[in-house]
Design a protein around this motif. Structure first.
Motif, PDB file in Angstrom:
ATOM      1  N   ILE A 249       0.840  -1.204   0.000  1.00  0.00           N
ATOM      2  CA  ILE A 249       0.000   0.000   0.000  1.00  0.00           C
ATOM      3  C   ILE A 249       0.870   1.249   0.000  1.00  0.00           C
ATOM      4  N   LEU A 250       1.932   1.218   0.809  1.00  0.00           N
ATOM      5  CA  LEU A 250       2.849   2.360   0.902  1.00  0.00           C
ATOM      6  C   LEU A 250       3.537   2.628  -0.428  1.00  0.00           C
TER       7      LEU A 250
ATOM      8  N   LEU B 161       3.347   5.871  -2.763  1.00  0.00           N
ATOM      9  CA  LEU B 161       4.573   6.576  -3.143  1.00  0.00           C
ATOM     10  C   LEU B 161       4.619   6.836  -4.642  1.00  0.00           C
ATOM     11  N   ALA B 162       4.086   5.893  -5.416  1.00  0.00           N
ATOM     12  CA  ALA B 162       4.104   6.015  -6.873  1.00  0.00           C
ATOM     13  C   ALA B 162       3.180   7.114  -7.387  1.00  0.00           C
TER      14      ALA B 162
ATOM     15  N   TYR C  89       7.181   0.676 -13.424  1.00  0.00           N
ATOM     16  CA  TYR C  89       7.164  -0.703 -12.933  1.00  0.00           C
ATOM     17  C   TYR C  89       5.967  -0.952 -12.008  1.00  0.00           C
ATOM     18  N   VAL C  90       5.676   0.022 -11.134  1.00  0.00           N
ATOM     19  CA  VAL C  90       4.558  -0.134 -10.206  1.00  0.00           C
ATOM     20  C   VAL C  90       3.235  -0.225 -10.951  1.00  0.00           C
TER      21      VAL C  90
ATOM     22  N   PHE D 255       7.333  -4.351  -2.454  1.00  0.00           N
ATOM     23  CA  PHE D 255       7.277  -4.114  -3.899  1.00  0.00           C
ATOM     24  C   PHE D 255       6.598  -5.256  -4.657  1.00  0.00           C
ATOM     25  N   SER D 256       5.889  -6.130  -3.936  1.00  0.00           N
ATOM     26  CA  SER D 256       5.287  -7.297  -4.575  1.00  0.00           C
ATOM     27  C   SER D 256       4.142  -6.946  -5.513  1.00  0.00           C
ATOM     28  N   VAL D 257       3.776  -5.654  -5.584  1.00  0.00           N
ATOM     29  CA  VAL D 257       2.812  -5.220  -6.592  1.00  0.00           C
ATOM     30  C   VAL D 257       3.336  -5.564  -7.984  1.00  0.00           C
TER      31      VAL D 257
END
Length: 340
Positions: free
Chosen positions: A190-191, A195-196, A211-212, A262-264
């Motif tokens: 979520i964070l 941030l993105a 990437y996100v 970063f598992s998104v």
């Protein structure tokens, strides 16, 4: 599978030789470097690099740029050979410095984000290896650490995340590590997404946002492995710390936390995670003993994971067929440049 089979047989033979550890590591370096450097068509990005080398016009980091130029003016295989020598050298030197044994070598060869990933993520693997070597020298001065991070950055820009190593990580205790890891698992993603959404005018941040935003599946099995090893490490924290492994435990937990955060995007998560998670190589022999896992079971399980990775890569690359004009599968059979 004959090529992979011969490789593992040779590794096991070296482990059984009645010679000192330093001599074994020299032989491991030769075997792994040749296996990786002389491969043909093994790795998702192999033929991407092949075509880049043929054109000879690719804007990338300084050190890979030199290798690409040399390969363009000689033979494409030079790029893969020298990048393999670079990567294997830093990993082997780091493991030898920390008096590791065959458990570490086997983990390096079989754990997917390490040697297997280097077949495709060539530049990033070169950067990983430099940071791993740096982590094997926790006594280095701040200036020296900065120089090694710069060296890794000249291989791949993502290594900028290694500035975390400049923080006083040795002060982080067990409770804090549990909190950081659990916090990463529960709220890290979520964070990162939040941030993105920020507007920061930087090329690297633009790449991060790209990437996100990508919806990429997969990574479930690797996530289980990384979480499982991180939890096993924290459960055996006291035993590992008694063997002077505290700082390496901290590095691994940071890696596990970064993967969860970063598992998104599993690919991005794996890349950031590996910079720190590779520290597991240093204490994996001790962790195996703490968990009372027989060496035979440990080695067999890792070889099974390696085989699963190769099989999955073979099936997926055969279905896509993107590089079928060069090679039907990007993982099977194992071939060397001398067979072309």
């Amino acid at each position: 599978m004959i090529g992979y089979f011969i490789f593992f047989v040779l590794l096991l033979i070296v482990d059984c030789l009645k010679i000192n550890n330093s001599s074994k590591f020299i032989l491991f370096f030769i075997l792994i470097s040749l296996f990786s450097g002389l491969r043909y068509g093994i790795g998702y990005d192999y033929f991407s690099y092949y075509e880049i080398i043929q054109v000879g016009n690719f804007n990338t980091e300084f050190i890979p740029r030199i290798l690409i130029d040399v390969a363009h003016n000689t033979h494409f295989s030079i790029f893969f050979l020298f990048s393999a020598l670079w990567t294997t050298c830093f990993f082997i030197l780091g493991m030898r410095k920390q008096n590791c044994n065959f458990d570490s070598i086997c983990f390096y060869v079989c754990f997917p984000p390490l040697l297997c990933a280097s077949f495709g993520l060539v530049r990033q693997a070169m950067a990983y290896s430099v940071i791993f070597y740096l982590m094997c020298h926790p006594d280095y001065s701040r200036i020296r650490k900065i120089l090694f991070i710069i060296l890794a950055f000249l291989c791949h820009q993502s290594s900028l995340i290694a500035i975390i190593l400049l923080l006083p990580l040795e002060k982080i205790g067990r409770k804090a590590l549990w909190m950081i890891f659990i916090g990463g698992v529960l709220g890290g993603e979520i964070l990162v997404k939040r941030l993105a959404t920020l507007n920061i005018d930087m090329p690297l941040f633009d790449l991060f946002k790209l990437y996100v935003s990508k919806d990429i599946g997969g990574g479930s099995f690797l996530r289980l492995l990384i979480y499982g090893i991180t939890i096993a490490t924290l459960v055996n924290y006291k035993k590992l710390c008694r063997q002077q492994m505290h700082i390496f435990v901290v590095y691994t937990c940071i890696g596990g936390t970064l993967y969860s955060a970063f598992s998104v995007n599993p690919h991005m998560a794996e890349r950031f995670c590996t910079f720190f998670f590779s520290a597991t190589l240093i204490y994996i022999p001790s962790l195996r003993k703490c968990m009372k896992i027989p060496k035979v079971v440990f080695v067999f399980s890792l070889i099974l994971i390696f085989g699963l990775y190769i099989y999955t890569g073979h099936i997926n690359s055969s279905k896509e067929g993107q590089w079928a004009k060069y090679k039907k599968s990007l993982y099977y059979p194992y071939q060397t440049i001398f067979e072309q």
